[in-house]
Design a protein around this motif. Structure first.
Motif, PDB file in Angstrom:
ATOM      1  N   SER A   7      32.262   0.270 -77.272  1.00  0.00           N
ATOM      2  CA  SER A   7      33.310  -0.103 -76.322  1.00  0.00           C
ATOM      3  C   SER A   7      34.624  -0.087 -77.074  1.00  0.00           C
ATOM      4  CB  SER A   7      33.046  -1.489 -75.727  1.00  0.00           C
ATOM      5  OG  SER A   7      33.987  -1.790 -74.723  1.00  0.00           O
ATOM      6  N   GLY A   8      35.645   0.444 -76.440  1.00  0.00           N
ATOM      7  CA  GLY A   8      36.937   0.532 -77.106  1.00  0.00           C
ATOM      8  C   GLY A   8      37.144   1.830 -77.853  1.00  0.00           C
ATOM      9  N   HIS A   9      36.296   2.830 -77.619  1.00  0.00           N
ATOM     10  CA  HIS A   9      36.507   4.142 -78.210  1.00  0.00           C
ATOM     11  C   HIS A   9      37.816   4.718 -77.688  1.00  0.00           C
ATOM     12  CE1 HIS A   9      35.441   8.054 -79.925  1.00  0.00           C
ATOM     13  NE2 HIS A   9      35.806   8.605 -78.772  1.00  0.00           N
ATOM     14  N   THR A  10      38.617   5.308 -78.561  1.00  0.00           N
ATOM     15  CA  THR A  10      39.929   5.808 -78.159  1.00  0.00           C
ATOM     16  C   THR A  10      40.004   7.326 -78.322  1.00  0.00           C
ATOM     17  OG1 THR A  10      40.808   5.391 -80.380  1.00  0.00           O
ATOM     18  CG2 THR A  10      41.120   3.665 -78.720  1.00  0.00           C
ATOM     19  N   VAL A  11      40.692   7.941 -77.378  1.00  0.00           N
ATOM     20  CA  VAL A  11      41.015   9.368 -77.438  1.00  0.00           C
ATOM     21  C   VAL A  11      42.529   9.460 -77.310  1.00  0.00           C
ATOM     22  CG1 VAL A  11      40.742  11.621 -76.339  1.00  0.00           C
ATOM     23  CG2 VAL A  11      38.816  10.017 -76.396  1.00  0.00           C
TER      24      VAL A  11
ATOM     25  N   MET B 267      43.152   9.012 -84.792  1.00  0.00           N
ATOM     26  CA  MET B 267      43.740  10.339 -84.973  1.00  0.00           C
ATOM     27  C   MET B 267      44.233  10.874 -83.627  1.00  0.00           C
ATOM     28  SD  MET B 267      41.923  13.792 -86.438  1.00  0.00           S
ATOM     29  CE  MET B 267      42.774  15.356 -86.376  1.00  0.00           C
ATOM     30  N   ARG B 268      45.415  11.454 -83.625  1.00  0.00           N
ATOM     31  CA  ARG B 268      45.963  12.032 -82.412  1.00  0.00           C
ATOM     32  C   ARG B 268      45.779  13.549 -82.468  1.00  0.00           C
ATOM     33  NH1 ARG B 268      48.853  10.077 -78.476  1.00  0.00           N
ATOM     34  NH2 ARG B 268      49.261   8.138 -79.593  1.00  0.00           N
ATOM     35  N   TYR B 269      45.218  14.109 -81.391  1.00  0.00           N
ATOM     36  CA  TYR B 269      44.940  15.539 -81.348  1.00  0.00           C
ATOM     37  C   TYR B 269      46.076  16.262 -80.625  1.00  0.00           C
ATOM     38  CZ  TYR B 269      40.147  14.296 -82.601  1.00  0.00           C
ATOM     39  OH  TYR B 269      39.026  13.798 -83.233  1.00  0.00           O
ATOM     40  N   PRO B 270      46.675  17.268 -81.258  1.00  0.00           N
ATOM     41  CA  PRO B 270      47.694  18.064 -80.563  1.00  0.00           C
ATOM     42  C   PRO B 270      47.024  19.085 -79.642  1.00  0.00           C
ATOM     43  CG  PRO B 270      47.431  18.844 -82.817  1.00  0.00           C
ATOM     44  CD  PRO B 270      46.527  17.653 -82.683  1.00  0.00           C
TER      45      PRO B 270
ATOM     46  N   VAL C 109      53.775  14.755 -73.851  1.00  0.00           N
ATOM     47  CA  VAL C 109      53.257  13.511 -73.295  1.00  0.00           C
ATOM     48  C   VAL C 109      52.243  12.945 -74.277  1.00  0.00           C
ATOM     49  CG1 VAL C 109      51.874  12.480 -71.449  1.00  0.00           C
ATOM     50  CG2 VAL C 109      53.602  14.195 -70.897  1.00  0.00           C
ATOM     51  N   GLU C 110      52.437  11.695 -74.658  1.00  0.00           N
ATOM     52  CA  GLU C 110      51.475  11.031 -75.538  1.00  0.00           C
ATOM     53  C   GLU C 110      50.470  10.289 -74.652  1.00  0.00           C
ATOM     54  OE1 GLU C 110      51.569  11.502 -78.781  1.00  0.00           O
ATOM     55  OE2 GLU C 110      53.442  12.655 -78.646  1.00  0.00           O
ATOM     56  N   LEU C 111      49.221  10.728 -74.695  1.00  0.00           N
ATOM     57  CA  LEU C 111      48.177  10.138 -73.852  1.00  0.00           C
ATOM     58  C   LEU C 111      47.210   9.354 -74.722  1.00  0.00           C
ATOM     59  CD1 LEU C 111      47.016  10.000 -70.953  1.00  0.00           C
ATOM     60  CD2 LEU C 111      45.584  11.965 -71.557  1.00  0.00           C
ATOM     61  N   ASP C 112      47.100   8.058 -74.465  1.00  0.00           N
ATOM     62  CA  ASP C 112      46.183   7.193 -75.201  1.00  0.00           C
ATOM     63  C   ASP C 112      45.145   6.645 -74.229  1.00  0.00           C
ATOM     64  OD1 ASP C 112      47.611   7.541 -77.570  1.00  0.00           O
ATOM     65  OD2 ASP C 112      48.921   5.839 -77.149  1.00  0.00           O
ATOM     66  N   LEU C 113      43.891   7.004 -74.435  1.00  0.00           N
ATOM     67  CA  LEU C 113      42.799   6.580 -73.571  1.00  0.00           C
ATOM     68  C   LEU C 113      41.849   5.681 -74.346  1.00  0.00           C
ATOM     69  CD1 LEU C 113      41.939  10.036 -71.950  1.00  0.00           C
ATOM     70  CD2 LEU C 113      43.405   8.228 -71.007  1.00  0.00           C
TER      71      LEU C 113
END
Length: 499
Positions: A394-398, A1-4, A464-468
């Motif tokens: 491991s590999g949790h995404t924000v 899920m992407r958070y605005p 800006v699309e930020l994928d962590l």
């Protein structure tokens, strides 16, 4: 899920995490390693107050009774007290004064706590105790000025609800101690801040009874204080312990307890200070040295300021001798730093927060987003932890969508995790040397620095699309700054080799 992420701030980010930090006993501040460590902490984090035990214990030497002309008299000596507070002020930090423990020659018994034997008994003379308090507060005002000293909260004793800290956990005796102390302080000057009862977790009924006591007797009280920990009973091993852990949300629940207990009463609007908190209450639990501890506490630092006026990490340094002199450079101490200034992952959690802006854009279960006056956006993100001992995630995404002006932004990312910025892991791989030699210390200090990465990110449609993607127990800080491109028109990177 992407958070605005909202374009405008919802308010200001609380810096209640910065109001105070804990320390080992008062007179440890006379040592070089202590002052070197505190100087580093103040340069990179910058706390406002510092609190520890032992102001009135024998090691500081304030209370000095003697016989003269057949009568008992008392000399109040401030030689060490002045040196410590002078050092604090020079380093840009002010004391949060905790009054305790009992000087041995004023004590009514011989019961003590800790390796350094802090006396936990009530005074043999309440009049002499009041004289000690009065002399100390008066001296501080004379030396440092009322305008400064009135900013220093004064807390009466430490965890009197535990019989290891106050003889028999005698509540009535503590109430008497508090009343005499508070009235004495206010008799010196009514603008001075005094409060308590500095209780530990597990005796929550103490707080409403304390509120009833000070209200019924009109005893001065300017703030309420308590402590918060989430670890279970100690499972002892030689020179250390292991403990089960409750979820970090338990710390936030403890933070919220005091205001809930005094809601609707005459003390409802008083400041609430958590004058100690951490995961474990033991100074020899290896969890304090780990990346787990940083990821565990990240949501607490992100949200705690919504619940209390301050929450004080226990402690800034491993220079701390309650359970004895440490037997190893890493020994599970409370500190953000080990002896010899090796940074732990939790140190970087605080250092990351210190670099964030004060405009709160958004907050989630695994991230915090702020902006500063210059338009720099900062993102603190952390991987979830499992207190049951299951496999680390491991590999949790924000994923965030962040409004930004311009065509591109510069991203600087700093990270600590099980593998990055983790001196404890490097020390373990070294074979856990108890007393690392100078070269090993240099290696550990280098290993303790966060891993830093950078890149340019495009701004598309004002976003800006930020994928962590986060490593095991990772805490990461991302700083996004607008790019002003000053590349000259003749520049061509492909020609660097002259081809």
């Amino acid at each position: 899920m992407r958070y605005p992420v909202p374009a405008e701030p919802s308010g200001r980010l609380s810096d209640a995490w910065r109001f105070c930090v804990g320390t080992g006993r008062f007179d440890l501040a006379l040592r070089r390693d202590y002052q070197d460590s505190l100087a580093l902490v103040q340069r990179e984090i910058g706390f406002r107050h510092i609190r520890g035990h032992g102001l009135f214990s024998d090691g500081v030497g304030v209370h000095r009774p003697y016989e003269y002309e057949g009568a008992r008299r008392v000399l109040h000596s401030f030689t060490y007290l002045d040196q410590v507070i002078d050092a604090y002020l020079e380093l840009g930090i002010q004391p949060f004064l905790e009054l305790g423990f009992m000087p041995s020659e004023l004590a009514s018994g011989e019961q003590t706590v800790f390796w350094w034997r802090g006396n936990i008994t009530p005074p043999s003379s309440w009049q002499e105790w009041a004289g000690l308090v009065r002399a100390t507060v008066t001296h501080l005002i004379d030396r440092y000025g009322l305008d400064l000293v009135r900013r220093w909260p004064i807390e009466v004793w430490n965890e009197p609800n535990l019989d290891v800290f106050w003889l028999g956990a005698d509540e009535a005796a503590y109430h008497r101690l508090y009343e005499i102390t508070a009235r004495t302080i206010k008799d010196v000057d009514t603008s001075l801040q005094v409060g308590g009862p500095s209780i530990s977790p597990g005796s929550d009924e103490w707080m409403p009874r304390f509120a009833d006591f000070v209200t019924a007797r009109d005893v001065p009280c300017d703030f309420l204080s308590r402590h918060a920990y989430t670890s279970g009973p100690a499972q002892h091993v030689p020179f250390g312990v292991h403990q089960t852990m409750g979820p970090a949300s338990g710390l936030l629940e403890q933070f919220a307890t005091t205001r809930r207990q005094v809601a609707g009463g005459p003390l409802a609007d008083l400041p609430v200070h958590i004058t100690e908190f951490n995961s474990s209450y033991r100074p020899d639990n290896p969890i304090h040295d780990t990346a787990f501890n940083a990821a565990y506490l990240a949501p607490v630092l992100a949200e705690g300021g919504e619940l209390v006026d301050s929450f004080s990490y226990w402690t800034f340094s491993d220079m701390f001798e309650e359970a004895g002199i440490p037997t190893s450079i890493f020994h599970g101490g409370f500190g953000l730093l080990t002896h010899r200034q090796i940074k732990k992952p939790t140190y970087h959690l605080y250092a990351f927060l210190a670099r964030m802006g004060d405009q709160l854009l958004t907050r989630g279960e695994d991230h915090l987003v702020t902006r500063d006056a210059a338009g720099r956006v900062t993102v603190l993100a952390w991987a979830p932890v499992d207190v049951t001992g299951g496999p680390a995630v491991s590999g949790h995404t924000v994923r965030l969508s962040i409004p930004f002006r311009g065509e591109s932004v510069f991203m600087l990312r700093s990270s600590v995790s099980e593998e990055m910025g983790n001196a404890w892991t490097a020390w373990s791989e070294m074979g856990r040397p108890r007393s690392p030699h100078p070269k090993q210390l240099d290696i550990l200090r280098e290993a303790a620095e966060p891993v830093r990465r950078h890149r340019s990110l495009p701004v598309n449609g004002g976003t800006v699309e930020l994928d962590l993607t986060l490593d095991r127990h990772e805490v990461t800080l991302v700083e996004l700054s607008p790019v002003v491109d000053e590349t000259p028109p003749w520049w061509d990177d492909s020609r660097i080799l002259g081809l």
